[in-house]
Design an enzyme around this catalytic site. Structure first.
Site, short mmCIF file in Angstrom:
data_model
loop_
_atom_site.label_atom_id
_atom_site.label_comp_id
_atom_site.label_asym_id
_atom_site.label_seq_id
_atom_site.Cartn_x
_atom_site.Cartn_y
_atom_site.Cartn_z
NE ARG A 10 -4.34 -1.06 0.01
CZ ARG A 10 -4.52 -2.04 -0.87
NH1 ARG A 10 -3.56 -2.37 -1.72
NH2 ARG A 10 -5.65 -2.70 -0.93
CG ASP A 25 1.22 -2.35 -8.63
OD1 ASP A 25 1.00 -1.90 -9.77
OD2 ASP A 25 0.43 -3.11 -8.04
CG HIS A 31 -3.12 -0.53 -7.19
ND1 HIS A 31 -3.48 0.07 -6.01
CD2 HIS A 31 -3.19 -1.87 -6.95
CE1 HIS A 31 -3.77 -0.86 -5.10
NE2 HIS A 31 -3.59 -2.04 -5.67
CB VAL A 32 -1.39 -3.46 -12.96
CG1 VAL A 32 -1.97 -2.24 -13.68
CG2 VAL A 32 0.14 -3.42 -12.98
CD GLU A 38 -2.83 3.33 -5.47
OE1 GLU A 38 -3.91 2.76 -5.73
OE2 GLU A 38 -1.85 2.74 -5.03
C1 8YV Z 1 -6.81 -4.29 -6.18
C2 8YV Z 1 -5.47 -4.76 -4.07
O1 8YV Z 1 -6.15 -3.29 -6.89
O2 8YV Z 1 -6.50 -6.70 -3.28
C3 8YV Z 1 -5.96 -5.65 -3.00
O3 8YV Z 1 -5.77 -5.32 -1.82
O4 8YV Z 1 -4.80 -3.82 -3.83
C4 8YV Z 1 -5.75 -5.06 -5.49
O5 8YV Z 1 -5.95 -6.38 -5.72
C5 8YV Z 1 -7.92 -3.62 -5.50
O6 8YV Z 1 -8.45 -4.33 -4.47
C6 8YV Z 1 -9.01 -3.30 -6.50
O7 8YV Z 1 -9.75 -2.23 -6.14
#
Ligand code: 8YV
Length: 320
Positions: free
Chosen positions: A232, A256, A279-280, A261
């Site tokens: 995060r 990422d 964030h992929v 964001e």
């Molecule tokens: C997704 C994530 O970007 O699962 C998580 O905690 O950070 C990612 O898989 C997010 O949840 C989608 O909004």
């Protein structure tokens, strides 16, 4: 019996969107989770929330007097006020396991991109510079001879460690308590950074981890240090990271996730030694479908028999 009413925050896409529509009477809020557009009667009927994108804060929880469950799309749930939910006996669920491998794959990709400058090398080729100027300069960075520290050894951290074993690098990790794993535990995050030259963070978000990674950690990581964040953005003092990348306190970073964001500071975008992804980590169609399906199944299971599949520990499920 009339269908159960749920509130969907964000825009679901894929088969789980149909699953939600098929099983529930759905109300839709924007990403801010606003229910202002709903009549009092419709708002008061809502018993579940499906949070695809956005937040479930104390204000939203207070606005939904019949709320029983908030199902989050994602393994991280720092976007949900679990304390406010727990205080009302509302169950929160997340989507663990189904995204572990995808996110760990992304972490390794990002690590290699960062250490070996792969995205810069690709840009070099696309700009016609290979032919015009000759070979891309040799990279100072290599994974050979590196030692890797993982901050946060949960499911995804462990999957990253297993992949790293194949790369033949020594692995240490930082968690509050040691785990039964064949890697070296370091009880202090700065000590871990001091003992390795490559730090991969999978720390979860929330007040307890805010800005845990800052000046001290970057100084400890040192001038050959590579920092990768796939946990995060809130865990990193982004201004300190920019300084560290700019003045050579560390060698490079692969990110990422970001503090605010989708905003990414121009100062980061300008840095040649930062590899930046939007964030992929889990963002493939099959993995996002599996996450959505698990989120929907949590809601269905709760309303069928009071046993959600993956509740978070802060909001225990009543056992009556
Ligand atoms: C997704 C994530 O970007 O699962 C998580 O905690 O950070 C990612 O898989 C997010 O949840 C989608 O909004």
């Amino acid at each position: 019996m009339p269908p159960i009413s749920i509130l969907i925050i964000g825009t679901p896409s894929g088969p789980f969107a149909d699953k939600l529509e098929h099983n529930f009477s759905t109300e839709h809020a924007g990403n801010m989770g606003t229910v202002a557009a709903l009549t009092d009667e419709r708002r008061a009927a809502i018993r579940g929330v499906a949070c695809v994108d956005g937040t479930v804060d104390a204000g939203l929880i207070a606005a939904l007097p019949k709320l029983e469950i908030a199902a989050n799309f994602g393994v991280g749930y720092d976007n949900v006020d679990v304390a406010a939910a727990a205080a009302r006996g509302i169950v929160v669920t997340n989507t663990p396991d189904v995204l572990t491998d995808e996110t760990a794959d992304t972490a390794l990709g990002l690590l290699l991109m960062t250490v070996r400058e792969l995205s810069a090398a690709e840009r070099y080729l696309r700009a016609g510079r290979w032919q015009a100027e000759g070979a891309y300069p040799l990279t100072a960075g290599t994974l050979r001879g590196r030692s890797v520290g993982i901050a946060g050894l949960g499911r995804i951290g462990l999957a990253v460690a297993r992949r790293l074993e194949g790369f033949g690098v020594p692995i240490s990790y930082h968690t509050r308590r040691p785990r039964d794993v064949p890697y070296r535990h370091v009880g202090d995050l700065t000590d871990l950074a001091r003992q390795v030259d490559t730090l991969i963070s999978l720390l979860p978000g929330g007040a307890a981890t805010r800005h845990l990674i800052g000046d001290e950690v970057f100084e400890a990581l040192g001038p050959t240090g590579v920092f990768v964040n796939i946990g995060r953005g809130s865990t990193v003092d982004e201004a300190a990271l920019i300084r560290a990348l700019r003045d050579g306190t560390i060698h490079a970073a692969g990110l990422d996730v970001f503090e605010h964001e989708p905003h990414v500071p121009a100062a980061l975008i300008d840095l040649p030694n930062a590899v930046l992804l939007p964030h992929v980590g889990s963002a493939s169609v099959p993995t996002r479908d599996a996450m959505g399906d698990l989120m929907a199944r949590n809601l269905i299971a709760w309303f069928n028999d009071g046993r959600p599949l993956t509740p978070v520990p802060e909001t225990p499920v009543p056992t009556t």
